[in-house]
Motif scaffolding. Structure first.
Motif, short mmCIF file in Angstrom:
data_model
loop_
_atom_site.label_atom_id
_atom_site.label_comp_id
_atom_site.label_asym_id
_atom_site.label_seq_id
_atom_site.Cartn_x
_atom_site.Cartn_y
_atom_site.Cartn_z
N LEU A 275 0.83 -1.20 0.00
CA LEU A 275 0.00 0.00 0.00
C LEU A 275 0.87 1.26 0.00
N PRO A 276 0.32 2.38 -0.51
CA PRO A 276 1.09 3.63 -0.48
C PRO A 276 1.36 4.07 0.95
N PRO A 277 2.44 4.84 1.15
CA PRO A 277 2.72 5.37 2.49
C PRO A 277 1.72 6.47 2.85
N GLY A 278 1.72 6.82 4.11
CA GLY A 278 0.83 7.89 4.56
C GLY A 278 1.08 8.23 6.01
N PRO A 279 0.51 9.31 6.49
CA PRO A 279 0.70 9.72 7.88
C PRO A 279 -0.03 8.79 8.85
N ARG A 280 0.39 8.82 10.10
CA ARG A 280 -0.27 8.01 11.13
C ARG A 280 -1.69 8.50 11.33
N ARG A 281 -2.54 7.58 11.77
CA ARG A 281 -3.97 7.89 11.89
C ARG A 281 -4.41 7.86 13.35
N LEU B 292 -8.83 24.96 3.28
CA LEU B 292 -7.96 24.80 2.12
C LEU B 292 -7.31 23.41 2.13
N PRO B 293 -8.08 22.35 1.92
CA PRO B 293 -7.51 21.00 2.00
C PRO B 293 -6.45 20.72 0.94
N HIS B 294 -6.49 21.39 -0.21
CA HIS B 294 -5.46 21.16 -1.24
C HIS B 294 -4.08 21.56 -0.73
N ARG C 98 -1.00 18.94 0.03
CA ARG C 98 0.31 19.18 -0.57
C ARG C 98 1.41 19.07 0.48
N ASP C 99 1.16 19.64 1.66
CA ASP C 99 2.15 19.59 2.73
C ASP C 99 2.38 18.15 3.21
N LEU C 100 1.31 17.38 3.30
CA LEU C 100 1.46 15.96 3.69
C LEU C 100 2.22 15.19 2.62
N ALA C 101 1.93 15.49 1.35
CA ALA C 101 2.60 14.77 0.26
C ALA C 101 4.09 15.06 0.23
N ARG C 102 4.49 16.24 0.65
CA ARG C 102 5.92 16.55 0.70
C ARG C 102 6.66 15.63 1.68
N ARG C 103 5.93 15.16 2.69
CA ARG C 103 6.56 14.28 3.69
C ARG C 103 6.39 12.81 3.35
N PRO D 107 -10.95 4.63 2.73
CA PRO D 107 -9.56 4.67 2.25
C PRO D 107 -9.46 5.60 1.04
N THR D 108 -8.48 6.50 1.09
CA THR D 108 -8.35 7.53 0.07
C THR D 108 -6.90 7.65 -0.34
N VAL D 109 -6.65 7.59 -1.64
CA VAL D 109 -5.30 7.77 -2.18
C VAL D 109 -5.25 9.15 -2.84
N VAL D 110 -4.22 9.91 -2.48
CA VAL D 110 -4.02 11.26 -3.02
C VAL D 110 -2.79 11.25 -3.92
N VAL D 111 -2.94 11.73 -5.16
CA VAL D 111 -1.80 11.82 -6.06
C VAL D 111 -1.47 13.29 -6.27
N SER D 112 -0.17 13.62 -6.21
CA SER D 112 0.27 15.01 -6.21
C SER D 112 1.41 15.27 -7.17
N ALA D 113 1.59 14.41 -8.16
CA ALA D 113 2.65 14.59 -9.15
C ALA D 113 2.15 14.16 -10.52
N ALA D 114 2.76 14.71 -11.57
CA ALA D 114 2.29 14.46 -12.93
C ALA D 114 2.35 12.98 -13.29
N ALA D 115 3.42 12.27 -12.89
CA ALA D 115 3.55 10.86 -13.25
C ALA D 115 2.45 10.03 -12.64
N ALA D 116 2.13 10.30 -11.39
CA ALA D 116 1.05 9.57 -10.72
C ALA D 116 -0.31 9.91 -11.34
N ALA D 117 -0.51 11.19 -11.67
CA ALA D 117 -1.77 11.60 -12.31
C ALA D 117 -1.94 10.91 -13.66
#
Length: 520
Positions: free
Chosen positions: A48-54, A68-70, A74-79, A92-102
């Protein structure tokens, strides 16, 4: 039993019931979270993709629930990386923040990632998924999208709508000219223009008559409908009886139903007026076409009155706000960059010459204006997280496993500001597109303000044509300045959240009529 005693007993019962729910609801959420977590990770071999603790129960909701959730994402994706797994409540939600993933989501695996989550606000305002924007993927969606594009959004229809576009732009220029060189709040004028264009294309010339004298109330209802779609609903993140109960207790359901009834009443009035056999019209509009389809399928569930209302809901909720906010952001960025403002005005005035205003056949020659619009959409996509998607089947995104029924968020705002793709990504600089074959038509994933693939915004052609034509005339017909004593760097670019992201403070400018502009 005396009435005071009955009243006392009633109040005690209400208090006991409230205490019961306060104790019960957290336990229900905890049990639900445990069940959903175990079902999603049933196959422990999944990568599974990485993500912050829940946190228990709420998962990562506390990290994105803001105006402003976007930006938070973005700040979470930087980490945690450009493909990131969150648990929003039990979803369960996957967030993509880069052109290759999009690209993988909207092209490589588009057929598996092209559905929509079934959320209560979208379901209600789309009349039970009879629309285009929010309907889960399937045969019904394909039929509705084809109809919507052919009858409203094809290039043939966009060109045929020039009469509405030109008429509304002339009115806008006339109103701004009457300001007498005094400062104006540009938002007030731009939103009125877009409402007039969309209303005329959808409803016909009747939209500008006295029969619509009460339409300001409709504007307020549309704004509230957008608020319903953007606001927090427990059932969005806990899609079960518990989530529904919380929404009822908090008044979310009551508000949603009130807005729906008001929209529904307005659409009923529109349809009845168009059914009036005595109404004479030279040009058919969207409602006329849809009523014709309804008559063809009389007594059938294939295309009903509710289908007409659902498509009208999409037209107004999706059409008015998005183009308006793009124009406001463009003007705000230009007034902060005087060199860019001069450059685009010089181009427009050189192309138009001494004509009274910009004409439709001038538009293909305005190359720098096209670059200004691209740069505005890169920095300020109207829907920064696009419309959420949902996976139909298990897929791999950038090597990570993404199971079926996972919600997908594409952060177009973060992609447009990714330093791995763009030089000086926070700077407004239209010149960056000089000599580059980068467009927002769904083939270049570093610039996806309208999305891509099957669920790409079908209104792109109409929205861009209107945005560019309006901006061209604003920049040709007026010289623009800030109020006295205000410097370009004083213009605030803070955002206000919602379904679309607006400029937080109004854009106040002083227009001075250009000598060659004669329209009124």
């Amino acid at each position: 039993m005396p009435l005071p005693v009955l009243e006392c007993l009633r109040q005690q019962w209400q208090w006991q019931l409230t205490c019961f729910f306060l104790v019960l609801l957290p336990l229900l959420f905890l049990a639900l979270g445990t069940i959903m977590r175990s079902s999603y990770t049933k196959g422990r071999h999944l990568h599974l993709p990485p993500g912050p603790r829940r946190l228990p129960v709420v998962g990562n909701l506390h990290q994105i629930l803001g105006s402003l959730p976007h930006r938070s994402l973005r700040d979470l994706a930087r980490r945690h990386g450009p493909v990131m797994l969150l648990r929003l409540g039990s979803v369960p939600t996957v967030v993509v923040s880069a052109a290759a993933a999009a690209r993988e989501v909207m092209k490589t695996h588009d057929a598996d990632c092209c559905s929509r989550p079934d959320t209560p606000g979208a379901r209600r305002l789309s009349y039970g998924h009879k629309d285009v924007a929010f309907t889960p993927y399937g045969q019904h969606w394909r039929e509705m999208r084809k109809l919507f594009i052919v009858e409203l959004l094809s290039m043939r229809r966009v060109r045929a709508a020039w009469y509405a576009r030109e008429a509304q732009v002339d009115k806008l220029i006339g109103r701004l000219s009457s300001s007498g060189g005094k400062q104006v709040i540009l938002e007030d004028h731009i939103f009125g223009l877009m409402d007039g264009i969309i209303g005329t294309v959808a409803f016909g010339n009747i939209y500008g008559t006295e029969q619509f004298a009460h339409k300001k109330h409709f504007h307020d209802v549309v704004e509230e409908a957008m608020g319903v779609l953007a606001s927090f609903s427990a059932e969005d993140y806990f899609p079960n009886a518990t989530g529904r109960l919380v929404d009822r207790l908090t008044g979310v359901v009551t508000r949603r139903e009130r807005v729906f009834r008001e929209l529904d009443a307005f659409f009923d009035m529109i349809i009845e007026q168009h059914l009036d056999a005595s109404r004479a019209t030279a040009n058919s509009n969207l409602v006329d076409v849809l009523i014709g389809l309804m008559k063809e399928h009389q007594g059938s569930l294939r295309f009903s009155r509710d289908h007409i209302k659902a498509l009208l809901s999409n037209t107004f909720i999706g059409g008015v706000d998005t183009s308006s906010v793009t124009m406001i952001w463009a003007m705000a960025e230009l007034i902060r960059k005087p060199w860019a403002l001069r450059k685009v005005q010089d181009e427009i005035r050189a192309v138009v010459g001494d004509k009274e205003r910009v004409q439709p056949d001038d538009m293909p020659n305005l190359k720098y204006l096209d670059m200004v619009v691209k740069e505005t959409l890169r920095l300020h996509p109207a829907l920064p997280l696009l419309v959420p998607r949902e996976t139909l089947r298990h897929v791999k995104i950038c090597g990570y496993d993404v199971p079926a029924k996972t919600r997908l968020l594409v952060n177009a705002w973060a992609i447009g500001r990714d330093p791995a793709t763009w030089d000086n990504p926070e700077e407004f600089n239209p010149d960056r597109f000089e000599g580059k074959d980068v467009d927002f038509n769904g083939t270049h994933f570093e610039l996806v303000p309208f999305g891509a693939g099957r669920r790409m915004c079908p209104g792109m052609a109409l929205g861009v044509a209107t945005t560019e034509f309006t901006l061209a005339n604003l920049l040709y017909c007026f010289d623009w300045a800030l109020p006295e004593g205000m410097a370009p760097e004083d213009v605030s670019m803070d955002e206000a959240g919602g379904l679309t992201v607006h400029k937080k403070t109004p854009l106040v400018l002083v227009p001075t009529r250009y000598k060659h502009c004669q329209c009124s």
